[in-house]
Design a protein around this motif. Structure first.
Motif, mmCIF file in Angstrom:
data_model
loop_
_atom_site.group_PDB
_atom_site.id
_atom_site.type_symbol
_atom_site.label_atom_id
_atom_site.label_comp_id
_atom_site.label_asym_id
_atom_site.label_seq_id
_atom_site.Cartn_x
_atom_site.Cartn_y
_atom_site.Cartn_z
ATOM 1 N N ASP A 189 -36.418 10.623 8.482
ATOM 2 C CA ASP A 189 -37.502 10.822 7.515
ATOM 3 C C ASP A 189 -36.997 10.712 6.080
ATOM 4 O OD1 ASP A 189 -36.091 13.158 7.181
ATOM 5 O OD2 ASP A 189 -37.642 14.459 8.019
ATOM 6 N N PHE A 190 -35.680 10.475 5.928
ATOM 7 C CA PHE A 190 -35.057 10.168 4.634
ATOM 8 C C PHE A 190 -35.146 11.318 3.644
ATOM 9 C CE2 PHE A 190 -36.934 6.318 6.522
ATOM 10 C CZ PHE A 190 -35.745 5.739 6.949
ATOM 11 N N GLN A 191 -35.352 12.521 4.142
ATOM 12 C CA GLN A 191 -35.448 13.673 3.248
ATOM 13 C C GLN A 191 -34.102 14.096 2.681
ATOM 14 O OE1 GLN A 191 -38.402 15.026 2.138
ATOM 15 N NE2 GLN A 191 -39.010 13.120 3.117
ATOM 16 N N GLU A 192 -32.997 13.555 3.215
ATOM 17 C CA GLU A 192 -31.682 13.921 2.703
ATOM 18 C C GLU A 192 -31.275 13.090 1.497
ATOM 19 O OE1 GLU A 192 -28.806 13.886 5.797
ATOM 20 O OE2 GLU A 192 -29.743 15.492 6.928
ATOM 21 N N GLN A 193 -32.134 12.167 1.055
ATOM 22 C CA GLN A 193 -31.790 11.375 -0.119
ATOM 23 C C GLN A 193 -31.633 12.294 -1.323
ATOM 24 O OE1 GLN A 193 -33.373 7.216 -0.438
ATOM 25 N NE2 GLN A 193 -35.108 8.137 0.590
ATOM 26 N N PRO A 194 -30.551 12.162 -2.099
ATOM 27 C CA PRO A 194 -30.385 12.988 -3.297
ATOM 28 C C PRO A 194 -31.469 12.670 -4.321
ATOM 29 C CG PRO A 194 -28.714 11.257 -3.204
ATOM 30 C CD PRO A 194 -29.420 11.238 -1.889
ATOM 31 N N ASP A 195 -32.015 13.720 -4.904
ATOM 32 C CA ASP A 195 -33.135 13.562 -5.831
ATOM 33 C C ASP A 195 -32.617 13.616 -7.264
ATOM 34 O OD1 ASP A 195 -35.532 13.447 -7.044
ATOM 35 O OD2 ASP A 195 -36.355 15.286 -6.198
ATOM 36 N N PHE A 196 -32.143 12.461 -7.759
ATOM 37 C CA PHE A 196 -31.618 12.373 -9.118
ATOM 38 C C PHE A 196 -32.526 11.485 -9.965
ATOM 39 C CE2 PHE A 196 -28.346 14.791 -7.770
ATOM 40 C CZ PHE A 196 -27.316 14.194 -7.068
ATOM 41 N N VAL A 197 -33.835 11.638 -9.826
ATOM 42 C CA VAL A 197 -34.775 10.712 -10.443
ATOM 43 C C VAL A 197 -35.180 11.208 -11.824
ATOM 44 C CG1 VAL A 197 -36.935 9.471 -10.137
ATOM 45 C CG2 VAL A 197 -35.637 10.248 -8.151
ATOM 46 N N PRO A 198 -34.903 10.436 -12.887
ATOM 47 C CA PRO A 198 -35.359 10.850 -14.225
ATOM 48 C C PRO A 198 -36.877 10.927 -14.266
ATOM 49 C CG PRO A 198 -33.720 9.087 -14.358
ATOM 50 C CD PRO A 198 -34.116 9.211 -12.926
ATOM 51 N N GLU A 199 -37.393 11.944 -14.905
ATOM 52 C CA GLU A 199 -38.836 12.132 -14.988
ATOM 53 C C GLU A 199 -39.486 10.917 -15.628
ATOM 54 O OE1 GLU A 199 -42.068 15.354 -16.773
ATOM 55 O OE2 GLU A 199 -39.906 15.706 -16.933
ATOM 56 N N GLY A 200 -40.571 10.455 -15.034
ATOM 57 C CA GLY A 200 -41.297 9.312 -15.558
ATOM 58 C C GLY A 200 -40.670 7.979 -15.218
ATOM 59 N N ASN A 201 -39.605 7.982 -14.403
ATOM 60 C CA ASN A 201 -38.923 6.724 -14.054
ATOM 61 C C ASN A 201 -38.559 6.785 -12.584
ATOM 62 O OD1 ASN A 201 -37.733 4.247 -14.323
ATOM 63 N ND2 ASN A 201 -35.851 5.000 -15.250
ATOM 64 N N PHE A 202 -39.598 6.978 -11.754
ATOM 65 C CA PHE A 202 -39.380 7.423 -10.385
ATOM 66 C C PHE A 202 -38.752 6.381 -9.480
ATOM 67 C CE2 PHE A 202 -43.782 6.013 -10.814
ATOM 68 C CZ PHE A 202 -43.903 5.087 -9.806
ATOM 69 N N ASN A 203 -38.687 5.133 -9.871
ATOM 70 C CA ASN A 203 -38.046 4.120 -9.034
ATOM 71 C C ASN A 203 -36.655 3.751 -9.546
ATOM 72 O OD1 ASN A 203 -39.833 3.682 -6.934
ATOM 73 N ND2 ASN A 203 -41.143 2.372 -8.168
ATOM 74 N N ASP A 349 -40.816 4.711 6.821
ATOM 75 C CA ASP A 349 -40.642 6.166 6.759
ATOM 76 C C ASP A 349 -40.913 6.743 8.143
ATOM 77 O OD1 ASP A 349 -40.110 8.645 5.734
ATOM 78 O OD2 ASP A 349 -41.871 8.751 4.437
ATOM 79 N N ASN A 350 -40.390 7.953 8.373
ATOM 80 C CA ASN A 350 -40.668 8.732 9.590
ATOM 81 C C ASN A 350 -40.454 7.919 10.865
ATOM 82 O OD1 ASN A 350 -41.455 11.070 8.106
ATOM 83 N ND2 ASN A 350 -43.411 10.077 7.681
ATOM 84 N N ILE A 351 -39.287 7.285 10.957
ATOM 85 C CA ILE A 351 -38.924 6.554 12.172
ATOM 86 C C ILE A 351 -38.450 7.577 13.202
ATOM 87 C CG2 ILE A 351 -37.496 4.730 13.141
ATOM 88 C CD1 ILE A 351 -37.057 3.731 10.247
ATOM 89 N N GLN A 352 -39.133 7.648 14.354
ATOM 90 C CA GLN A 352 -38.765 8.681 15.320
ATOM 91 C C GLN A 352 -39.146 8.257 16.733
ATOM 92 O OE1 GLN A 352 -41.001 12.244 14.540
ATOM 93 N NE2 GLN A 352 -42.953 11.194 14.474
ATOM 94 N N THR A 353 -38.458 8.857 17.694
ATOM 95 C CA THR A 353 -38.848 8.664 19.083
ATOM 96 C C THR A 353 -40.122 9.454 19.355
ATOM 97 O OG1 THR A 353 -37.227 10.394 19.550
ATOM 98 C CG2 THR A 353 -36.591 8.143 20.065
ATOM 99 N N GLY A 354 -40.990 8.945 20.243
ATOM 100 C CA GLY A 354 -42.309 9.514 20.473
ATOM 101 C C GLY A 354 -43.357 8.653 19.791
ATOM 102 N N ASN A 355 -44.612 8.943 20.019
ATOM 103 C CA ASN A 355 -45.668 8.067 19.512
ATOM 104 C C ASN A 355 -46.196 8.447 18.140
ATOM 105 O OD1 ASN A 355 -47.320 10.258 19.942
ATOM 106 N ND2 ASN A 355 -48.459 9.342 21.647
ATOM 107 N N GLY A 356 -45.620 9.482 17.512
ATOM 108 C CA GLY A 356 -46.033 9.849 16.172
ATOM 109 C C GLY A 356 -47.376 10.539 16.124
#
Length: 716
Positions: A189-203, A349-356
């Motif tokens: 689910d990619f929630q472990e990505q470090p959140d170092f995003v400058p405000e207003g420049n989210f990409n 996003d949310n790649i998982q075993t099972g049908n979701g």
């Protein structure tokens, strides 16, 4: 230019052979002449790289390399040093070069010699006369002793003889897939990505090399990989795009860990997907990837509902049906193809075993291994000097090592100061009062009586609640991880900031013979500050696993070793394996692994589903047995019997006993043949030791479902 084997031929058979022109020498046997800079060979057995080419291709690929044996990297001295003159004291490696007279380490490749026939034949400690002779070796092109290296050597050609077994090449398995340790479910689910995003420049934090443990992000064509993205609403996902790329065409893959399909009740893989700037030339497809005889085979899985319009709008719960792959171990691959001139963007996003949609997913083991440690492969030496760092202040990743935050804060980060590269840990990006706990853990190894592990350490902004501790970790047969602190007094706890303590030794003596890991644990309490952070730094983690006399911890079988003494393949789940200790001393079972080579069909002729194994635990007293059974077996009711799902054989699945995780000491059965269907087999009393090959004469047969002799064994 002449091939080194041809050159040796000429020297042996006289000047008449020298009249043969260079054009008559087969191309596969050319090596670089002094001053040459062109690439030589293609890394195949018939056309190997020379040493100069291999030195330029330290990319982790598997290839054949040809050179002269010129010396060793001595590991019995501190620091480790190259040696180009006899006597030689180290047998675990070689140095090869394009010239037999070479004595400059920079012009050499350092070769890791595996325990077994290759090391026995080639090592200079036992065969100093090998120096100057040509050799061809297959292995992995990767750094070794902080130098150009060839590791995990699987095959060699020396003195006209082939040694070992040639491994599949990267052309056969371009993604480097490994199906030896399949999982029973997964979720990304990619929630472990470090959140170092400058405000207003989210990409702004796109990283075209997103890393997730166990998954592969592969730039198959072009120079981009899947990117990690944190959106302005703090949603996290991965994205592929060829927009403004330098290459004309891009093919990028995101591939799951190996999956045992039969472990899933609902045999589906679900995921969320969004797209933008759609173009019919571009595509996102899902494949089932499988290794067949070492070669990757791919088959597309149709997925209904993939987005083809409405830019950036997520389609949730898409489903890839993998029921047709029941009985197999394989990988789920997401293939992105696009062109920079007309690029389509895809997000996952949310790649998982099972049908979701509430479908059942087989859960991983309940929290007993918080790190995801892999004890299936052990190493006799390794080093982490962090010279491979290129992205600073990012989560550091290294194949075979574990970097994990168990509480608040980040995993260990890559760092550099001037020319020095290392990893660091502090309380950055935490709140006041947050409990921070992050681990950096080595690969598995078997401790020998001369094993040595050392590291460098520095600290800064010391506080009373900041600690760096060292632990010996073990993983038992049930998957549970135990940890025991090793007191290391040399770790700095005060003094000058960032002052390095060098070559700190970790005392491993009490763990002799055990298989485990070393874990570096950082703990601290967050104070909400971004300045003066309590910090620890680590560098140059080195391990050498030699015994007295320079011998690597021997896994060889012998009279004083356990062996399989009984096999029961009865009705239903009545399946048992008995192991006997013929020695006069108690044996630590944690040094052994019990495995089954799994073939899907009952009897014989089934599909190869790989090796299922479990590391044993506990001890086995002298002249005593231990019984392992299937969890649903009922005929043998002794409470000491141990349940384990490895005990699920069908008469065509050989049973294997390893010392460590790689070295076979006992082998029962014939691969994919009905040697044991509906049989009870007992080791004859005349057998006194294990055997690496199956010999039916060592076994006597009893009636089906006969468990009358389980739990006891007699030996002449």
């Amino acid at each position: 230019m002449k091939n080194i084997f041809s050159a040796l031929f000429f020297s042996l058979f006289g000047a008449t052979a020298l009249m043969t022109s260079c054009s008559d020498v087969p191309a596969p046997y050319e090596i670089m002449s002094p001053g040459d800079i062109e690439l030589v060979g293609d890394g195949s057995k018939d056309n190997p790289y020379n040493v100069a080419t291999a030195a330029m291709k330290q990319d982790g690929s598997t290839a054949w390399v040809q050179g002269y044996i010129v010396g060793v990297m001595e590991t019995n001295v501190d620091p480790f040093s190259p040696n180009f003159a006899a006597p030689f004291n180290t047998e675990s490696n070689l140095m090869i070069a394009d010239s037999p007279e070479e004595q400059n380490k920079k012009n050499c490749i350092i070769v890791q010699l595996p325990v077994g026939d290759i090391r026995t034949a080639l090592n200079l400690k036992a065969h100093a006369d090998n120096q100057g002779k040509p050799v061809s070796l297959q292995g992995k092109l990767t750094s070794y002793f902080s130098s150009n290296g060839l590791k995990e050597v699987s095959a060699a050609i020396f003195n006209g003889e082939e040694i070992g077994s040639e491994a599949p090449t990267d052309k056969d398995n371009p993604f480097g897939l490994d199906a030896s340790n399949p999982v029973e479910s997964f979720k990304a689910d990619f929630q472990e990505q470090p959140d170092f995003v400058p405000e207003g420049n989210f990409n702004s934090n796109k990283n075209y090399n997103y890393e997730l443990k166990g998954w592969k992000n592969v730039a198959f064509v072009g120079d981009r990989k899947w990117s990690g993205v944190v959106n302005k609403d703090n949603t996290k996902y991965i994205e592929a795009s060829a927009n403004k790329g330098k290459e004309e065409r891009y093919e990028i893959w995101f591939v799951s860990p190996a999956l045992r399909v039969d472990a899933l009740t609902d045999k589906k893989v679900s995921f969320d997907c969004a797209g933008a700037y759609f173009n019919e030339k571009n595509s996102l497809k899902v494949f089932f990837l499988e290794l067949v005889d070492g070669k990757m085979v791919q088959e597309e899985i149709p997925v209904e509902g993939m987005p083809t319009s409405k830019d950036h709008e997520w389609v949730r719960g898409l489903s890839a049906d993998i029921a047709k792959y029941s009985g197999k171990v394989g990988f789920i691959g997401f293939q992105y193809i696009s062109y920079s001139a007309s690029s389509t963007t895809y997000r996952l996003d949310n790649i998982q075993t099972g049908n979701g949609e509430g479908g059942e997913v087989v859960p991983p083991a309940p929290g007993e291994d918080p790190f995801g440690l892999d004890a299936s492969k052990t190493f006799t030496e390794f080093i982490a000097d962090f010279e491979d760092i290129t992205d600073f202040n990012q989560v550091y990743t290294k194949e075979g090592w574990v970097n994990k935050a168990l509480a608040k804060g980040n995993p260990w980060q890559s760092a550099t100061f001037k020319e020095d590269k290392y990893i660091k840990m502090n309380t950055f990006n935490t709140q006041n009062g947050d409990n921070v706990e992050s681990w950096f853990i080595t690969p598995a190894f078997v401790v020998g009586n001369k094993s040595k592990l050392s590291f460098d350490c520095a600290g800064a902004n010391f506080t009373a609640d900041m600690h760096l501790k060292v632990f010996f970790l073990q993983k038992d047969a049930s998957g549970k991880v135990s940890q025991e602190e090793i007191i290391v007094n040399e770790i700095p706890t005060s003094g000058n900031n960032y002052a390095w303590a060098k070559d700190i030794n970790v005392d491993l003596s009490k763990y002799n013979g055990k298989t485990g890991f070393i874990g570096f644990q950082y703990t601290a309490t967050g104070n909400g500050s971004t300045k003066g952070l309590p910090t620890y730094q680590i560098d140059n983690i080195k391990y050498s696993g030699e015994n007295e006399g320079g011998e690597v911890v021997p896994p060889a079988p012998g009279e004083a070793d356990i062996f399989i003494s009984e096999y029961v393949e009865g009705s239903g789940m009545e399946k048992y394996i008995e192991i006997y200790n013929p020695t006069d001393k108690e044996i630590d079972l944690s040094a052994y692994t019990l495995a089954m080579h799994n073939y899907s069909k009952d009897g014989e002729g089934g599909n190869d589903s790989g090796i299922k194994s479990v590391q044993l635990s506990g001890t086995l007293a002298a002249k005593q047995t231990v019984v392992y059974k299937h969890s649903k077996a009922e005929s043998y009711s002794n409470a000491t019997a141990i349940s384990d799902e490895v005990m699920n054989f069908n008469g065509n699945d050989p049973i294997i006993l390893y010392k460590g995780t790689e070295n076979i000491i006992d082998y029962l059965g014939i691969d994919n043949k009905g040697f044991g269907k509906d049989k009870t087999l007992r080791r004859k009393a005349s057998v006194t030791k294990p055997s690496t090959t199956y010999n039916a004469e060592e076994w006597e047969e009893a009636a089906k479902n006969d468990v009358s002799n389980l739990g006891s064994h007699a030996m002449n």
